[in-house]
Design a protein around this motif. Structure first.
Motif, PDB file in Angstrom:
ATOM      1  N   ALA A  29       0.829  -1.198   0.000  1.00 37.38           N
ATOM      2  CA  ALA A  29       0.000   0.000   0.000  1.00 37.38           C
ATOM      3  C   ALA A  29       0.865   1.250   0.000  1.00 37.38           C
ATOM      4  N   ALA A  30       2.114   1.142   0.396  1.00 45.33           N
ATOM      5  CA  ALA A  30       3.085   2.238   0.357  1.00 45.33           C
ATOM      6  C   ALA A  30       2.596   3.506   1.037  1.00 45.33           C
ATOM      7  N   GLY A  31       1.958   3.357   2.181  1.00 47.57           N
ATOM      8  CA  GLY A  31       1.556   4.523   2.947  1.00 47.57           C
ATOM      9  C   GLY A  31       0.344   5.252   2.419  1.00 47.57           C
ATOM     10  N   TYR A  77      -2.155  -7.031   6.731  1.00 48.82           N
ATOM     11  CA  TYR A  77      -3.132  -6.239   5.988  1.00 48.82           C
ATOM     12  C   TYR A  77      -3.726  -5.228   6.961  1.00 48.82           C
ATOM     13  N   ILE A  78      -3.498  -3.935   6.713  1.00 44.03           N
ATOM     14  CA  ILE A  78      -3.977  -2.891   7.622  1.00 44.03           C
ATOM     15  C   ILE A  78      -5.319  -2.377   7.133  1.00 44.03           C
ATOM     16  N   VAL A  79      -6.287  -2.370   8.064  1.00 42.50           N
ATOM     17  CA  VAL A  79      -7.668  -1.991   7.765  1.00 42.50           C
ATOM     18  C   VAL A  79      -7.959  -0.535   8.124  1.00 42.50           C
ATOM     19  N   CYS A  80      -7.508  -0.109   9.315  1.00 40.59           N
ATOM     20  CA  CYS A  80      -7.776   1.249   9.797  1.00 40.59           C
ATOM     21  C   CYS A  80      -6.790   1.581  10.910  1.00 40.59           C
ATOM     22  N   GLN A  81      -6.828   2.828  11.393  1.00 40.42           N
ATOM     23  CA  GLN A  81      -5.893   3.272  12.429  1.00 40.42           C
ATOM     24  C   GLN A  81      -6.581   4.208  13.414  1.00 40.42           C
ATOM     25  N   LYS A  82      -5.977   4.332  14.586  1.00 44.20           N
ATOM     26  CA  LYS A  82      -6.477   5.296  15.581  1.00 44.20           C
ATOM     27  C   LYS A  82      -5.389   5.563  16.608  1.00 44.20           C
ATOM     28  N   ALA A  83      -5.582   6.626  17.356  1.00 44.87           N
ATOM     29  CA  ALA A  83      -4.622   6.985  18.406  1.00 44.87           C
ATOM     30  C   ALA A  83      -4.775   6.039  19.584  1.00 44.87           C
ATOM     31  N   THR A 110       5.252  -0.978  11.690  1.00 46.73           N
ATOM     32  CA  THR A 110       4.987  -1.113  10.254  1.00 46.73           C
ATOM     33  C   THR A 110       6.045  -0.382   9.441  1.00 46.73           C
ATOM     34  N   ASN A 111       6.278  -0.861   8.246  1.00 47.35           N
ATOM     35  CA  ASN A 111       7.197  -0.193   7.314  1.00 47.35           C
ATOM     36  C   ASN A 111       6.449   0.949   6.638  1.00 47.35           C
ATOM     37  N   ASN A 112       6.410   2.082   7.290  1.00 46.50           N
ATOM     38  CA  ASN A 112       5.776   3.277   6.741  1.00 46.50           C
ATOM     39  C   ASN A 112       6.638   4.468   7.125  1.00 46.50           C
ATOM     40  N   ASP A 118      -1.325   7.898   5.524  1.00 45.54           N
ATOM     41  CA  ASP A 118      -2.211   8.708   4.694  1.00 45.54           C
ATOM     42  C   ASP A 118      -3.230   7.840   3.980  1.00 45.54           C
ATOM     43  N   GLY A 119      -4.459   8.342   3.914  1.00 47.08           N
ATOM     44  CA  GLY A 119      -5.511   7.659   3.167  1.00 47.08           C
ATOM     45  C   GLY A 119      -6.136   6.490   3.882  1.00 47.08           C
ATOM     46  N   LEU A 120      -5.689   6.190   5.096  1.00 49.31           N
ATOM     47  CA  LEU A 120      -6.250   5.081   5.855  1.00 49.31           C
ATOM     48  C   LEU A 120      -7.343   5.590   6.767  1.00 49.31           C
TER      49      LEU A 120
END
Length: 123
Positions: A29-31, A77-83, A110-112, A118-120
């Motif tokens: 996904a490259a960030g 596989y990353i679905v979403c993110q939060k603090a 993660t390799n980001n 961004d965009g997640l």
């Protein structure tokens, strides 16, 4: 003889290229949004989303149940993110799918290029 060796070399190269193209690898996904991301560390915990506290602010103490572990060079596989609780200077956690389960992982592993992906979507 040279001509035969040249033809064999070309045929071998073509077969190698075709075999390489058939190997399925997940796209990075490259960030930029949901997708596959590499993990750079060993034995990274993927934690169960087992309580309201865990969902509201993921942290080791709030999400004590470990579902699985992942290690480099594995991808998740990353679905979403939060603090959540800051790990290694990164305050974000990601909901991942790995080894047949879904759970929280500190985004730090993660390799980001940046802490925020961004965009997640936000979970």
């Amino acid at each position: 003889m040279k001509r035969l060796l040249y033809k064999l070399g070309v045929a071998t190269a073509a077969a190698t290229l075709a075999a390489t193209a058939l190997v399925a690898t997940p796209a990075q996904a490259a960030g930029h949004g949901e997708g596959w991301y590499g993990v750079w560390a060993s034995n990274v915990n993927v934690r169960q989303d087992s309580s309201e506290q865990c969902y509201d602010a993921p942290a080791p103490w709030a999400c004590p149940n470990i579902l699985t572990k992942v290690s480099a060079p594995q991808q998740v596989y990353i679905v979403c993110q939060k603090a959540g609780e800051t790990v290694g200077g990164n305050p974000y956690w990601v909901m991942v799918r790995a080894n047949g389960v879904q759970g929280w992982m500190a985004s730090y592993y993660t390799n980001n290029a940046t802490n925020w992906i961004d965009g997640l979507d936000i979970c």
